[in-house]
Design an enzyme around this catalytic site. Structure first.
Site, short mmCIF file in Angstrom:
data_model
loop_
_atom_site.label_atom_id
_atom_site.label_comp_id
_atom_site.label_asym_id
_atom_site.label_seq_id
_atom_site.Cartn_x
_atom_site.Cartn_y
_atom_site.Cartn_z
N TYR A 1 17.52 -11.18 -3.36
CA TYR A 1 17.31 -10.44 -2.10
C TYR A 1 16.40 -11.28 -1.23
CZ TYR A 1 16.03 -6.34 0.75
OH TYR A 1 15.83 -5.45 1.76
N TYR B 1 18.18 3.49 -6.74
CA TYR B 1 17.08 2.53 -6.89
C TYR B 1 15.80 3.03 -6.23
CZ TYR B 1 14.08 -1.40 -5.90
OH TYR B 1 12.97 -2.18 -5.81
N HIS B 2 15.93 3.37 -4.96
CA HIS B 2 14.73 3.72 -4.18
C HIS B 2 14.09 5.02 -4.64
CE1 HIS B 2 17.56 1.27 -1.96
NE2 HIS B 2 16.51 0.65 -1.47
N LYS C 1 -0.18 6.08 8.57
CA LYS C 1 0.75 4.97 8.29
C LYS C 1 1.24 4.39 9.61
CE LYS C 1 3.31 4.07 5.15
NZ LYS C 1 2.63 2.92 4.56
N ASP D 1 6.40 0.48 8.72
CA ASP D 1 6.34 0.50 7.26
C ASP D 1 6.74 1.87 6.69
OD1 ASP D 1 5.67 0.08 4.62
OD2 ASP D 1 3.51 0.25 4.95
N HIS E 1 6.71 2.50 3.26
CA HIS E 1 6.15 2.69 1.92
C HIS E 1 5.19 3.86 1.95
CE1 HIS E 1 7.42 -1.57 1.62
NE2 HIS E 1 7.69 -1.24 0.37
C1 B12 Z 1 7.78 1.11 -4.31
C2 B12 Z 1 8.11 0.00 -3.35
C3 B12 Z 1 9.12 0.25 -2.42
C4 B12 Z 1 9.82 1.57 -2.31
C5 B12 Z 1 8.96 2.52 -1.45
C6 B12 Z 1 9.04 3.97 -1.85
C7 B12 Z 1 8.07 4.80 -1.07
N1 B12 Z 1 8.52 5.89 -0.49
O1 B12 Z 1 6.91 4.50 -0.99
C8 B12 Z 1 11.14 1.13 -1.64
C9 B12 Z 1 12.12 0.75 -2.70
C10 B12 Z 1 11.77 2.15 -0.72
C11 B12 Z 1 10.69 -0.13 -0.93
C12 B12 Z 1 11.36 -0.68 0.13
C13 B12 Z 1 10.99 -1.86 0.77
N2 B12 Z 1 10.01 -2.69 0.38
CO1 B12 Z 1 8.78 -2.32 -1.07
N3 B12 Z 1 7.65 -2.19 -2.55
C14 B12 Z 1 7.43 -1.23 -3.40
C15 B12 Z 1 6.43 -1.70 -4.48
C16 B12 Z 1 7.23 -2.10 -5.67
C17 B12 Z 1 5.38 -0.68 -4.91
C18 B12 Z 1 4.63 0.01 -3.80
C19 B12 Z 1 4.06 1.32 -4.32
O2 B12 Z 1 4.58 2.37 -4.01
N4 B12 Z 1 3.05 1.28 -5.18
C20 B12 Z 1 2.43 2.48 -5.73
C21 B12 Z 1 1.36 2.99 -4.77
C22 B12 Z 1 0.65 4.19 -5.34
O3 B12 Z 1 0.48 1.93 -4.63
P1 B12 Z 1 -0.08 1.38 -3.22
O4 B12 Z 1 0.74 1.86 -2.10
O5 B12 Z 1 -0.37 -0.05 -3.33
O6 B12 Z 1 -1.44 2.20 -3.10
C23 B12 Z 1 -2.55 1.92 -3.90
C24 B12 Z 1 -3.56 1.03 -3.20
O7 B12 Z 1 -2.96 0.02 -2.43
C25 B12 Z 1 -4.39 1.97 -2.40
N5 B12 Z 1 -3.94 2.47 -1.10
C26 B12 Z 1 -2.76 2.36 -0.47
N6 B12 Z 1 -2.78 3.02 0.69
C27 B12 Z 1 -3.98 3.59 0.81
C28 B12 Z 1 -4.52 4.38 1.82
C29 B12 Z 1 -5.82 4.87 1.67
C30 B12 Z 1 -6.37 5.76 2.71
C31 B12 Z 1 -6.58 4.51 0.56
C32 B12 Z 1 -7.93 5.00 0.41
C33 B12 Z 1 -6.05 3.68 -0.45
C34 B12 Z 1 -4.75 3.24 -0.31
O8 B12 Z 1 -4.46 3.09 -3.25
C35 B12 Z 1 -3.28 3.23 -4.05
C36 B12 Z 1 -3.75 3.59 -5.40
O9 B12 Z 1 -3.49 2.70 -6.38
C37 B12 Z 1 5.76 -2.92 -3.77
C38 B12 Z 1 5.29 -4.02 -4.68
C39 B12 Z 1 4.16 -3.56 -5.58
N7 B12 Z 1 4.37 -3.57 -6.88
O10 B12 Z 1 3.11 -3.19 -5.11
C40 B12 Z 1 6.90 -3.41 -2.83
C41 B12 Z 1 6.55 -4.07 -1.51
C42 B12 Z 1 5.40 -3.35 -0.87
N8 B12 Z 1 7.78 -3.88 -0.72
C43 B12 Z 1 8.04 -4.85 0.08
C44 B12 Z 1 9.16 -4.90 0.96
C45 B12 Z 1 9.36 -6.21 1.69
C46 B12 Z 1 10.03 -3.82 1.13
C47 B12 Z 1 11.14 -3.74 2.17
C48 B12 Z 1 10.57 -3.94 3.56
C49 B12 Z 1 12.28 -4.73 1.87
C50 B12 Z 1 13.27 -4.91 2.98
N9 B12 Z 1 13.25 -6.05 3.63
O11 B12 Z 1 14.04 -4.04 3.26
C51 B12 Z 1 11.74 -2.33 1.96
C52 B12 Z 1 11.67 -1.44 3.19
C53 B12 Z 1 10.61 -0.38 3.18
C54 B12 Z 1 10.18 0.15 4.51
N10 B12 Z 1 10.88 1.07 5.12
O12 B12 Z 1 9.16 -0.23 5.01
C55 B12 Z 1 7.04 -5.97 -0.06
C56 B12 Z 1 6.07 -6.09 1.11
C57 B12 Z 1 5.74 -7.56 1.38
C58 B12 Z 1 4.51 -7.85 2.16
N11 B12 Z 1 3.65 -6.93 2.49
O13 B12 Z 1 4.29 -8.99 2.43
C59 B12 Z 1 6.38 -5.63 -1.46
C60 B12 Z 1 4.95 -6.07 -1.61
C61 B12 Z 1 7.27 -6.29 -2.53
C62 B12 Z 1 7.37 -7.79 -2.40
N12 B12 Z 1 6.52 -8.53 -3.06
O14 B12 Z 1 8.22 -8.29 -1.68
N13 B12 Z 1 9.60 -0.66 -1.51
#
Ligand code: B12
Ligand SMILES: Nc1nc2c(ncn2[C@@H]2O[C@H](COP(=O)(O)OP(=O)(O)OP(=O)(O)O)[C@@H](O)[C@H]2O)c(=O)[nH]1
Ligand SMILES: [Mg+2]
Lengths: 660, 335
Positions: free
Chosen positions: A12, A166-167, A536, A540, A542
């Site tokens: 991808y 998947y999603h 948000k 984005d 996510h």
């Molecule tokens: C799940 C996921 C998705 C899911 C999202 C589901 C959803 N409804 O959230 C799906 C499959 C839909 C998706 C799609 C895409 N994704 Co995505 N996704 C991920 C993934 C694997 C995990 C993110 C996640 O949900 N983690 C779990 C949550 C709980 O963790 P978190 O958000 O990081 O939050 C934690 C902390 O960051 C913090 N935090 C976060 N926000 C906040 C806010 C506050 C107030 C506070 C206090 C703390 C806090 O606290 C949380 C606790 O642990 C990441 C990679 C990864 N492993 O991190 C890629 C990732 C974020 N995705 C990415 C991409 C590119 C996409 C797409 C844009 C791909 C595309 N070109 O189409 C698409 C489109 C999404 C869109 N519309 O924007 C990239 C972003 C790249 C970048 N930033 O440079 C990543 C990093 C993967 C990668 N390495 O390529 N994705």
């Protein structure tokens, strides 16, 4: 015994500009990759031009920007599209991107009838998990059906829709939910297609062309069973609901991206092992083997993969297919009582949930009411709580945390690919040149026809292809859609998510109680309960992080305002002001934090909210975190901060340190 | 004091930042803020008052979506709109998710900002009705700054009764095919609503049936002599917030009813009774709080109750014991 043909190896990819992505594709094809999988940037996915205010910070970041036919030409330069199998991850704007692809083919003298590939085109899951929807649900289904009926007739080898589970898993779904909700979405589209074609129509060719895009998690034995269950339920659906009898048409065809949600920022090298094991879940069982596979990279949770990172993942597939004996055997699980029992269980539970959705009026109604979304949010909360309490072990995260220093992240690039922000300006320049070079009369006429068709309910494909040839841009197509059928914001699912707060052991309960007492203490200091805006900004989608933070904050006693995804800096600052919040928490995972966060800080200062602290969470590389902290952001959280209660305690610290 | 002056100045100028800060101050529970709060209340009472419409009804009836459709309609005619949206609080933590803003789309697309709209969400807190304690004061303040104020309540319990005390006119949203319409009439709650709004009219038949049911029941009530008389009769409207059907009629009905109220002394009478009812509740609550304080505060009283109930005293008797002690304690405070 002759070896089976391997599945299609995909990577991808796409970023920066059409030219840069073209170079990348040609290199990957040279490395033995056998299909293309195009990642589009968020403005392209949501119908905005690169120079739209909404596109700020997002152009070329997470995918390639395609603004018009010229960009499509550049993307496939020297790539023989008549021989390619091109998969496009495109949904709300799928009719448009397909129109550009067809227009390109016709321009090259290639008949659309020979084109092979896939448009993801599953907008229903965008409302539940992925977030790149544009029109309201019912109107979105209509566009989906437009693409389905058009391709079945005119681009017969095209997969018009990839029903996506998947999603759903990435948004927290359990295997049962993944099965049930993706099938319910498929039913919605098939029912709508049947309604379009008229009651007596034969649905065989339509049913045969629908493929799935499925997830495979780390519990790979269960995943083998899930894939088998999928096949069984799909066949049953075809026979019972749609009267399909052709064996070939009833076969469940699916592509896979393995689980990324479970890939960790801590000890990221372990991710490679996870990816290998997850690949087994979809390749081991011959009768339930995927047609195409794409793998994330070891640095998934750090940021975008570099070419080398993607190569490593491609090599996993090649070793599996060419070095092992996997492809030499008949199905390994036929006759296994253990597998059979689990498959039957999954089928029964999933079917019951499909029926529950149908009872609620079908997928459309269950999406609009927030029912399905709430279920996903609940499951995700359960999963996260189990990790936080150590009940679900994640190696290198909540257990075996001690580690030697990793050489992988030591490079000057921090181990990730960073898109040069200057390239966005080049893309905008190209767009301006394109606008100047085209005939405005032809564009206006094409857009008028597009609007007419959107309003009348005719199939939108012919008018879109004509518009592509006339030089219409992605933003103009998106605006026509928004103007004629309207905009939408999906339910967040938070109100309906009943999340049992920490039962756990008494120690967990005591910790939670202590946290609640501290939040109550804040109320005494602030004069009213501490109020948090979770925002948000940008395109984005996510939402997982924001949702879980919002739920947990409520659970410890905050008053939480959450406006859902895709807010603008203006609207977030307006919310902060009107709602009188004490703290603003921004969640950004798409990489646009350096553009959006400073803008929000500036607007807050202008609105007299300069003293309201701001914290940021998401995919924020270390170097950027330093920049943001220097600009006045009070805390930055990333995936390694997996303990939500620790984050909450930290937020209380931030507020406790505020001068009243 | 200087800051308070500036704030009042800003409020009179209907400045958004000042309105926001004033609401923050009204929500502040610290006794030290009482003086400033009084000044705010007086200042807003001295300003022209906008029309206040309460929106209540069962959960999921379509209140928020209706509010956003009404906001758009009022904005289209140039009126500035304030919204107070009340959401339930979690019993366990006291926290709340204030998500109702979501559906309040007030311009052509999500994300934009219309300066003529102002939304404040409040958590219901411990208050039993559908409103929070501070809601009435917040509504009054917004009414001073905006032409129209919509108040959406938590759709449970006594919310109809509660919202009628702060609103000039009360809308009750009724969902078609939910059985709500009949339920509602069986309960005989005809005192409260001024307008019964059947939502989701785009659903077709069920909505038409709900309108019919409601009209019929109202006619029966009229014959039985239990309605409020012709001038004050309950209006029934059907609207779809999705398609916009019926929204213009609803707005016209609201304006007509409001004008009629104002022409007579209906509005003054309603405000008078609503004010007295709110005042009474405040007295009852504050006296209770003072009693608890006099015994050493909530934690102490709860500990005492635990002790009494643990000694097998029936809980109501335990309560009586404590009330007696509180009365005695309050007596000793009298000068
Ligand atoms: C799940 C996921 C998705 C899911 C999202 C589901 C959803 N409804 O959230 C799906 C499959 C839909 C998706 C799609 C895409 N994704 Co995505 N996704 C991920 C993934 C694997 C995990 C993110 C996640 O949900 N983690 C779990 C949550 C709980 O963790 P978190 O958000 O990081 O939050 C934690 C902390 O960051 C913090 N935090 C976060 N926000 C906040 C806010 C506050 C107030 C506070 C206090 C703390 C806090 O606290 C949380 C606790 O642990 C990441 C990679 C990864 N492993 O991190 C890629 C990732 C974020 N995705 C990415 C991409 C590119 C996409 C797409 C844009 C791909 C595309 N070109 O189409 C698409 C489109 C999404 C869109 N519309 O924007 C990239 C972003 C790249 C970048 N930033 O440079 C990543 C990093 C993967 C990668 N390495 O390529 N994705
Ligand atoms: N078809 C249709 N659906 C509507 C309409 N108005 C609201 N809905 C749907 O009804 C559901 C509930 O709407 P809300 O506006 O959130 O209802 P509410 O009364 O504010 O709900 P609570 O605040 O949770 O009690 C949502 O799924 C809306 O999309 C309408 O006019 N037509
Ligand atoms: Mg509501």
């Amino acid at each position: 015994m002759p070896k089976d043909k391997p599945w299609i190896f995909r990577t991808y990819s796409g970023h920066s500009t059409p030219e840069a992505s073209n170079t990348l594709y040609r290199t990957n094809l040279a490395k033995g990759q056998t299909g293309l999988s195009v990642a589009f940037d968020l403005p392209t996915q949501t119908g905005f031009d690169s120079d739209a205010p909404e596109a700020r910070g997002e152009v070329g970041k997470v995918g390639v920007p395609i603004g018009h036919l010229g960009d499509m030409r550049a993307l496939f330069d020297q790539i023989p599209i008549e021989k390619m199998n091109t998969s496009m991850t495109i949904n709300a704007t799928a009719p448009w991107l397909l129109a550009l692809y067809v227009a390109l083919a016709e321009e090259r003298g290639v008949s659309p009838r020979v084109l092979q590939g896939t448009t993801q085109n599953d907008v229903l899951k965008e409302f539940l998990a992925r977030g790149t929807y544009v029109a309201p649900p019912a109107a979105s289904v209509r566009l989906t059906v437009d693409v389905v009926t058009y391709t079945v007739e005119h681009v017969p080898d095209w997969n018009p829709m990839n029903v996506c589970s998947y999603h759903l898993q990435e948004a927290g779904a359990t295997p049962v939910q993944e099965l049930a909700y993706s099938l319910a979405n498929a039913i919605q589209v098939l029912d709508a297609t049947r309604a379009r074609l008229g009651a007596g129509a034969d649905l065989t060719s339509v049913f045969a062309r629908l493929s799935f895009f499925v997830n495979a998690g780390i519990r790979f034995v269960d995943e083998v069973c899930k894939m088998r269950a999928f096949g069984r339920l799909w066949e049953r659906l075809g026979r019972e609901r749609y009267g399909v009898t052709d064996e070939k048409a009833l076969r469940f065809r699916y592509g896979v991206q393995v689980n990324s949600l479970g890939l960790t920022e801590r000890q990221p090298e372990n991710n490679i092992v996870r990816i290998v094991l997850e690949s087994l879940g979809v390749t081991l069982s011959k009768n339930a083997r995927c047609r195409a596979l794409q793998l994330p990279a070891w640095n998934e949770a750090l940021g975008l993969p570099r070419p080398w990172d993607q190569q490593w993942s491609l090599r996993i597939q090649q070793v599996l297919a060419y070095e092992t004996d996997l492809l030499e055997h008949e199905d390994l699980f036929e006759g296994s009582l253990v597998v059979e029992k689990r498959v039957a269980e999954l089928c029964a539970e999933a079917w019951a949930e499909v029926e529950e959705v149908l009872r609620r009026g079908g997928a459309l109604a269950a999406i609009e009411s927030g029912y399905v979304k709430s279920k996903l949010v609940e499951s995700n909360a359960t999963r996260i709580a189990a990790i936080e309490r150590g009940e679900q072990i994640v190696v290198g995260v909540n257990k075996f945390g001690e580690t030697a220093e990793s050489p992988l992240t030591k490079g000057t690039d921090g181990g990730i690919m960073v898109v040069d922000p200057a390239l966005a300006a080049r893309q905008i320049e190209r767009l301006e040149q394109h606008r100047k070079a085209r005939s405005q009369g032809a564009v206006d006429a094409a857009l008028a026809e597009l609007r007419r068709v959107l309003a009348s309910g005719e199939n939108v494909m012919p008018a879109s292809i004509a518009a592509a040839k006339a030089g219409v841009t992605t933003g103009e197509w998106g605006k026509a859609l928004r103007d004629v059928v309207g905009d939408y914001r999906a339910p967040t699912g938070l109100a309906g998510a009943s999340v049992a707060s920490a039962r756990g052991n008494t120690q967990d309960a005591a910790r939670l109680e202590a946290l609640r007492a501290r939040v109550r203490g804040l109320a005494a200091k602030l004069g009213r309960p501490a109020k948090l805006l979770v925002g948000k900004p940008g395109l984005d989608g996510h939402s997982n992080g924001a949702e879980q933070i919002a739920l947990k904050a409520r659970d410890v006693g905050f008053e939480v305002v959450y406006d859902g995804i895709r807010s603008t800096p203006e609207s977030l600052v307006a919310s902060a002001l009107e709602e009188g919040v004490h703290l603003v928490g921004l969640s950004i995972l798409s990489g646009s934090h350096l553009e959006l966060v400073p803008e929000i800080l500036e607007r807050m200062t202008k609105a007299g909210l300069g003293d309201v602290p701001v914290v940021v969470g998401g995919i924020i590389p270390d170097a950027d975190a330093k920049t943001l902290l220097a600009r006045g952001v009070r805390r930055v959280y990333t995936p390694k901060d997996f303990e939500l209660e620790a984050i909450m305690a930290d937020l209380v610290d931030v507020l406790a340190g505020q001068q009243p | 004091m200087q800051r308070l002056e500036a704030l009042l100045e800003g409020l009179r100028a209907r400045d958004r930042g000042s309105v926001a800060r004033a609401l923050n101050l009204l929500e502040d529970r610290r006794p030290a803020q009482r003086e400033a709060q009084r000044a705010l209340v007086r200042a807003s009472a001295a300003m022209a008052r906008g029309r206040v419409f309460g929106v209540t009804g069962p959960p999921g009836a379509g209140k928020s979506t209706l509010c956003s459709a009404l906001v758009r309609a009022f904005r289209a005619s140039g009126r500035r709109v304030g919204v107070v949206a009340v959401d339930p609080s979690s019993v366990n933590s006291g926290g709340a998710l204030l998500g109702d803003r979501l559906r309040i789309l007030t311009h052509e697309g999500p994300g934009g900002v219309d300066e003529g709209v102002f939304v404040r969400s409040l958590a219901a807190g411990g208050a039993l009705g559908g409103l929070s304690r501070t809601a009435p004061a917040c509504v009054d303040l917004l009414a001073a700054a905006f032409d129209v104020v919509l108040v959406e309540t938590v759709g449970v319990g006594q919310s109809e009764v509660d919202v009628a005390r702060v609103a000039d006119l009360t809308l009750v949203a009724v969902q078609p095919a939910s059985g709500d319409a009949l339920q509602f009439l069986k309960a005989g709650i005809l005192e409260i609503p001024d307008v019964l709004v059947v939502t989701k009219a785009d659903l077709g038949d069920p909505a038409r049936r709900a309108v019919g049911d409601l009209r019929h029941a109202l006619a029966v009530a009229r014959e039985a002599g239990v309605d409020r008389g012709a001038a004050d009769a309950v209006s029934v409207c059907a609207v779809s917030s999705e398609t916009g059907e019926g929204i213009a009629d609803l707005v016209a009905t609201l304006d007509r009813r409001w004008d009629a109220l104002e022409e007579g002394d209906g509005l003054a009478i309603r405000r008078f009774h609503g004010g007295v009812a709110l005042a009474f509740e405040t007295v009852a609550r504050r006296v209770g709080e003072l009693g608890v304080d006099a015994l050493g505060g909530e934690a102490t009283v709860r500990a005492r109750l635990r002790g009494l109930v643990a000694m097998e005293l029936p809980s109501m008797e335990a309560a009586e014991t404590i009330v007696d002690e509180a009365v005695a304690a309050l007596r000793t405070l009298t000068p």
